[in-house]
Enzyme design. Structure first.
Site, PDB file in Angstrom:
ATOM      1  N   ASP A  71      15.622  35.665  49.532  1.00 40.81           N
ATOM      2  CA  ASP A  71      16.305  34.850  50.547  1.00 40.81           C
ATOM      3  C   ASP A  71      16.136  33.369  50.304  1.00 40.81           C
ATOM      4  O   ASP A  71      17.012  32.571  50.631  1.00 40.81           O
ATOM      5  CB  ASP A  71      15.758  35.176  51.936  1.00 40.81           C
ATOM      6  CG  ASP A  71      16.580  36.241  52.606  1.00 40.81           C
ATOM      7  OD1 ASP A  71      15.996  37.170  53.165  1.00 40.81           O
ATOM      8  OD2 ASP A  71      17.815  36.132  52.542  1.00 40.81           O
ATOM      9  N   ILE A  74      18.953  32.179  48.198  1.00 42.71           N
ATOM     10  CA  ILE A  74      20.323  32.454  48.608  1.00 42.71           C
ATOM     11  C   ILE A  74      20.666  31.504  49.740  1.00 42.71           C
ATOM     12  O   ILE A  74      19.912  31.375  50.702  1.00 42.71           O
ATOM     13  CB  ILE A  74      20.502  33.907  49.111  1.00 42.71           C
ATOM     14  CG1 ILE A  74      20.126  34.896  48.028  1.00 42.71           C
ATOM     15  CG2 ILE A  74      21.941  34.151  49.530  1.00 42.71           C
ATOM     16  CD1 ILE A  74      20.266  36.330  48.464  1.00 42.71           C
ATOM     17  N   GLU A 110      19.034  36.456  56.659  1.00 45.58           N
ATOM     18  CA  GLU A 110      18.751  35.065  57.030  1.00 45.58           C
ATOM     19  C   GLU A 110      19.991  34.239  56.718  1.00 45.58           C
ATOM     20  O   GLU A 110      20.345  34.091  55.559  1.00 45.58           O
ATOM     21  CB  GLU A 110      17.548  34.537  56.252  1.00 45.58           C
ATOM     22  CG  GLU A 110      16.223  35.037  56.776  1.00 45.58           C
ATOM     23  CD  GLU A 110      15.043  34.444  56.050  1.00 45.58           C
ATOM     24  OE1 GLU A 110      15.188  33.381  55.429  1.00 45.58           O
ATOM     25  OE2 GLU A 110      13.962  35.054  56.097  1.00 45.58           O
ATOM     26  N   ASP A 112      21.744  30.709  56.565  1.00 42.09           N
ATOM     27  CA  ASP A 112      21.254  29.331  56.491  1.00 42.09           C
ATOM     28  C   ASP A 112      22.171  28.357  57.216  1.00 42.09           C
ATOM     29  O   ASP A 112      21.720  27.454  57.882  1.00 42.09           O
ATOM     30  CB  ASP A 112      21.100  28.921  55.026  1.00 42.09           C
ATOM     31  CG  ASP A 112      20.132  29.826  54.313  1.00 42.09           C
ATOM     32  OD1 ASP A 112      20.530  30.460  53.332  1.00 42.09           O
ATOM     33  OD2 ASP A 112      18.990  29.915  54.766  1.00 42.09           O
ATOM     34  N   HIS A 156      40.624  32.199  54.292  1.00 39.90           N
ATOM     35  CA  HIS A 156      42.071  32.076  54.152  1.00 39.90           C
ATOM     36  C   HIS A 156      42.370  30.938  53.196  1.00 39.90           C
ATOM     37  O   HIS A 156      41.836  29.849  53.342  1.00 39.90           O
ATOM     38  CB  HIS A 156      42.704  31.769  55.515  1.00 39.90           C
ATOM     39  CG  HIS A 156      42.728  32.943  56.430  1.00 39.90           C
ATOM     40  ND1 HIS A 156      43.522  34.037  56.206  1.00 39.90           N
ATOM     41  CD2 HIS A 156      42.052  33.201  57.567  1.00 39.90           C
ATOM     42  CE1 HIS A 156      43.328  34.920  57.163  1.00 39.90           C
ATOM     43  NE2 HIS A 156      42.439  34.436  58.004  1.00 39.90           N
ATOM     44  N   CYS A 198      43.819  34.510  49.621  1.00 45.21           N
ATOM     45  CA  CYS A 198      45.188  34.573  49.129  1.00 45.21           C
ATOM     46  C   CYS A 198      45.370  33.487  48.070  1.00 45.21           C
ATOM     47  O   CYS A 198      44.847  32.398  48.225  1.00 45.21           O
ATOM     48  CB  CYS A 198      46.176  34.323  50.258  1.00 45.21           C
ATOM     49  SG  CYS A 198      46.049  35.528  51.564  1.00 45.21           S
ATOM     50  N   SER A 224      46.054  38.247  48.739  1.00 43.03           N
ATOM     51  CA  SER A 224      45.022  39.284  48.676  1.00 43.03           C
ATOM     52  C   SER A 224      45.115  40.102  49.941  1.00 43.03           C
ATOM     53  O   SER A 224      45.294  39.563  51.028  1.00 43.03           O
ATOM     54  CB  SER A 224      43.626  38.647  48.627  1.00 43.03           C
ATOM     55  OG  SER A 224      43.400  38.047  47.395  1.00 43.03           O
ATOM     56  N   SER A 226      43.928  43.217  52.732  1.00 48.38           N
ATOM     57  CA  SER A 226      42.752  43.847  53.319  1.00 48.38           C
ATOM     58  C   SER A 226      42.795  45.332  53.034  1.00 48.38           C
ATOM     59  O   SER A 226      43.838  45.887  52.701  1.00 48.38           O
ATOM     60  CB  SER A 226      42.727  43.651  54.825  1.00 48.38           C
ATOM     61  OG  SER A 226      43.359  42.475  55.151  1.00 48.38           O
TER      62      SER A 226
END
Lengths: 342, 614
Positions: A71, A74, A110, A112, A156, A198, A224, A226
């Site tokens: 973590d 990241i 976690e 951030d 998006h 997209c 793209s 779903s």
């Protein structure tokens, strides 16, 4: 009498085990050139109907953690809270599948940057390292020239831009310049850039810094899509590209030999409907020889020293009797919590 | 070494015992902190059940001496480093989701407003504002919450309401220069806040009471509140040296009557989906308390397993029976699944109201003006003094002249007022009122405000949601501990508060938060304006331009060609064009001649004009 023999056999087994782990000689073990792994995972969408973007970024977060990136390495930016949203019928969970197969939110997450903190300015500051001095360590990208950084973005997007929280946008030129700043400040060794929006290909078309490998879920001019709807929630739960990428990553173990070339072939057109685009010209190595764990996992390079090192005892002198110095002459009292006459 | 021990059969065992003894005495000698884990379960007459976890670490070092914060053992180093770096004397952070219903549930052990609340007392030093700004940034990283939004726009320095909860001199606690209070009413609390909170515990979340904390069940509850409280306490009864106490609390309220049979049955398995299988070996006190005051009367319920003993808690005016479980006694056979089984379904009854409770709401309509009303109820038969604190954001411009405190129509003059008006984009409105609540009455506090226009960049991305106003804080002192469950100031553990002989109980309660809409612009407006403007330009300007610059010539109606004639002339032109190309050169000369003629004509006309002018 038996002890030296036991020791010898133990060392032999350990040596063989080590070889089993690496499979190759120690020189090849350090060939990749990086010594630590970082991940910057960004979800830029707000509102309940963008549940799938949060599920996307948490899927990648889950894979990174599972394959070893801790973590502290990241940086997870989630623009809205879906798990504890009042509309979520199963609180504290975000599933990638209507059959509730994997709770990608997990029990040990976690975040951030959350909510209103996910802005274009904060994202670029994280990448370039130009953060105010009071920013805590968990919110900083402390990478160096030997770091492999995984950058994943979802939300998006359009031709040449990515929307942040429906209020602002980042353009592909800005993003390319941010990566160039990172290169000039020696903040990465190699970058793997993944984007699931997209017309995602447009976001990496303007990159010009070396050592960047990029993959996008759709070409310019394509959307793209779903994957599927969860009827009990009422929204789409995950995007196609990330769904199949997660399916692939679930089969990867920390010691796996799967290559980036295999990962770039994930989600062919019949599965994703959009064409997965990739950019390998800026990347120096051959993608078919790069391990997946070079970006998704965490390197734990262990160097075996044959001789022992003597450390000096440099601990501070313990002030075990120091508490007596604090003794006051008259007893201390608790503060009066209600200062008005009752 | 191995060969020696192999020769003596009992040698190994004695050696290990010796090592253990040495370690044991060693740890007692060096470590000067202790840890306790307690769980307090209280069922309410409304059918809800409260589980209050309290993890207390007391470290016998003084927080006023940061250099003594070394050699961390049970106290978490990450928090200790933050406290010493930012010169903190007391820290109180609560992260809550839900509203505590005082009318139904009485008073919680730790009262917290919805969202995040942070109040800190600093060591005396200069530049507290900068230290506060750095501290909230550090805490936002530590607790994964957006505490960095607690800047000067939402921070106040309460003068009477938030005095230190621990050891402090009278001179220091009266000085509000060193205290900062801020709330974030919008903040969400989820597993990402529970994870770092659990990491501060010495035993972590794998063993002990913290292993019950299943995030999927906790965040499914009615109300949940995480708390971190750091303060100075007395080391012993003489109280010549201070110690630092860290209290981590988690209060969660469930509604078990929503199960199939409608009874208020609860158990660890049904509430947390887990049973207690271990206890934290680092803890000195490991106990569970269940409030069984109504066990024999109404509603009847039985506990399984049977408690170790039941003690009577006597606090001035209130007698409660507490069943105590020593966790270690119940883990031998299998795991501990504490269960309460009720005999009958829940029947709603009028629960006795707490002595003091409050309600607050927004009044008015429209997007220009509005008002806030707070009703404070006193159900006791004696008067009491109350401190009412409010923090209003700068964009709700409060009219101080409209502030009224009324009781049954009669206006009450407050004993003291502390009102600091807001500065646009810098400070919020801060209001503290001290007045008297009469017995068995309702006191109404009202004030009106005007909504301000924000700059378009100051709106959040979801601007139409509205803006939150933090809850008001009502502080008072109760003479009776009616429905009062908080620990007393001089002790740390819950069990030490059960035998409390004090006669006054400090109470702090928070009201609801408010959601106020500001006049919000239509953010799709620029796009719409561009479309409309371009359309107007294209249609209107284009036709106007054509109208004004076109040259009109009269045409002879007799020479007007019909459709057939037009078509014929069209085809004729096509035939003539190849012939015309050959004769084009010849035709140029006649046109040149025409041009010369026209030039001479122009000269003539100019001469004529010149003649006419003169």
């Amino acid at each position: 009498m038996a002890a030296p023999m036991v020791n010898f056999y133990f060392q032999l087994i350990a040596f063989a085990f080590l070889h089993q782990c690496t499979g190759t000689s120690p020189e090849e073990f350090f060939k990749s050139g990086h010594t630590n792994n970082w991940a910057v995972l960004v979800d830029t969408s707000r509102f309940w109907f963008n549940y799938r973007h949060v599920a996307n970024v948490l899927s990648i977060y889950r894979s990174c953690k599972r394959l070893g990136i801790p973590d502290s390495r990241i940086i997870l930016m989630v623009a809205d809270d879906m798990a504890c949203n009042p509309r979520n019928p199963r609180p504290a969970t975000v599933f990638n599948n209507a059959n509730n197969q994997i709770n990608v939110y997990g029990d040990d997450v976690e975040v951030d940057y959350r909510g209103y903190e996910v802005t274009v300015e904060n994202f670029i500051r994280v990448l370039t390292g130009r953060l105010p001095p009071s920013t805590p360590r968990s919110k900083r990208l402390l990478s160096d020239e030997h770091s492999n950084v995984l950058v994943y973005m979802t939300g998006h997007g359009g031709d040449g831009f990515l929307k942040f929280q429906d209020a602002e946008e980042i353009s592909n030129v800005e993003l390319a310049d941010a990566f160039e700043q990172m290169w000039q400040k020696r903040r990465y060794h190699e970058v793997f850039f993944m984007i699931d929006t997209c017309q995602a290909e447009s976001m990496f078309q303007k990159f010009y810094s070396p050592n960047i490998l990029a993959v996008a879920s759709s070409k310019v001019g394509e959307d793209s899509l779903s994957h599927h709807v969860d009827p009990s929630i009422g929204v789409y739960v995950i995007d196609r590209y990330t769904y199949y990428a997660l399916e692939f990553l679930e089969t990867v173990t920390p010691g796996s030999k799967k290559t980036m070339g295999q990962f770039l072939e994930v989600c062919p057109k019949y599965q994703c409907i959009s064409t997965v685009a990739k950019r390998t010209d800026l990347f120096r190595r051959d993608v078919n020889k790069v391990l997946l764990t070079d970006f998704f996992g965490s390197v734990r390079n262990v160097e075996l020293l044959p001789d022992s090192i003597h450390l000096q005892n440099a601990t501070l002198h313990t002030h075990s009797e120091d508490s007596s110095d604090v003794k006051s002459d008259k007893p201390l009292s608790y503060a009066q919590q209600f200062p008005m006459p009752v | 070494m191995a060969s020696d021990s192999a020769n003596l059969p009992g040698g190994k065992i004695t050696f290990l015992l010796f090592l253990a003894l040495v370690n044991f005495s060693f740890t007692i000698g060096i470590h000067n902190d202790n840890f306790s884990e307690e769980l307090y379960v209280k069922p309410f007459s409304s059918g809800h059940v409260m589980f209050h976890f309290q993890f207390t670490t007391v470290w016998n070092v003084s927080i006023d001496k940061p250099e003594s914060f070394q050699h961390y053992h049970l106290f978490p180093k990450s928090l200790g480093d933050v406290l010493t770096t930012y010169k903190v004397k007391e820290l109180h952070l609560s992260q809550t989701q839900g509203l505590w219903k005082h009318e139904k549930w009485g008073y919680p052990p730790e009262d917290a407003p919805p969202g995040d609340e942070l109040w800190v007392w600093f060591q005396p030093h200069s530049g507290v504002d900068q230290t506060w700004a750095d501290l909230v940034n550090a805490l936002s990283g530590l607790f994964c919450a957006s505490l960095n939004f607690m800047d000067s726009k939402s921070t106040v320095q309460p003068r009477w309401s938030f005095r230190p909860a621990g050891l402090a001199s009278e001179f220091y606690s009266a000085d509000s220069r060193f205290v900062r209070y801020s709330t974030l009413p919008r903040e969400v609390v989820c597993t990402e806040n529970l994870t770092p909170w659990k990491k501060l515990l010495p035993c972590g979340s794998k063993i002990g009471l913290a292993s019950l904390l299943n995030s999927v069940k906790i965040y499914d509850g009615f109300y949940h509140s995480l708390g971190v409280h750091v303060r100075s306490v007395c080391q012993d009864t003489q109280c010549l040296t201070p110690a630092t106490e860290l209290k981590q609390t988690l209060t969660v309220v469930y509604d078990p009557t929503t199960n199939k049979n409608g009874k208020q049955d609860w158990s660890f398995q049904s509430m947390f989906d887990r049973t207690l299988q271990s206890q934290c070996p680092l803890a000195d006190t490991r106990k569970i308390y269940v409030d069984v005051t109504t066990q024999e009367t109404f509603p009847k319920f039985s506990l399984s397993p049977v408690p170790d003993f039941v003690l009577n808690q006597k606090r001035s005016g209130e007698e409660r029976k507490i069943a105590v479980y020593q966790i270690g006694n119940h883990l031998f056979a299998s795991s501990l699944n504490l269960k309460a089984m009720y005999e009958e379904k829940l029947t709603f009854s009028n629960s006795s109201l707490p002595p003091v409770y409050a309600n607050r709401f927004v009044t008015g309509y429209g997007l220009e003006r509005g008002g806030v009303t707070c009703m404070i109820y006193n159900t006791m038969s004696s008067n009491t003094t109350v401190i009412f604190m409010e923090t209003v954001p700068w964009f709700l411009r409060v009219y101080f002249s409209s502030l009224r405190i009324e009781n049954d129509g009669k206006e009450i003059k407050p004993y003291k007022i502390n009102f600091i008006p807001a500065k646009d984009r810098a400070n919020p409105y801060q209001m503290e009122l001290v007045f008297r609540l009469f017995a068995n009455s309702v006191t109404k506090i009202t004030y009106s405000f005007e909504r301000a226009f924000l700059k378009w960049t100051e709106y959040p991305p979801d601007a139409n949601h509205g803006f939150y106003v933090s809850s008001a804080v009502v502080s008072t002192v109760l003479p009776v501990a009616s429905q009062y469950t908080a620990t007393s100031q001089s002790v740390s553990l819950l069990e030490e508060s059960f035998s409390d002989s004090s006669s006054s109980f400090f109470l702090r309660l928070h009201t609801e938060t408010l959601l106020v809409s500001l006049p919000t612009p239509d953010f799709s407006m620029p796009y719409n304006v561009i479309c409309l403007a371009c359309t107007v330009v294209a249609i209107a300007f284009g036709s106007l331009h054509n109208l004004t610059t076109r040259d009109f010539t009269a045409s002879d109606p007799s020479k007007r060609k019909g459709l057939v004639a037009k078509l014929k002339s069209f085809f004729k032109k096509e035939k003539e064009s190849p012939e015309n190309k050959l004769d084009s050169k010849e035709e140029e000369t006649p046109s040149q001649k025409d041009k010369d003629n026209s030039k001479s004509e122009e000269k003539d006309s100019k001469e004529k004009d010149g003649n006419s002018e003169t």
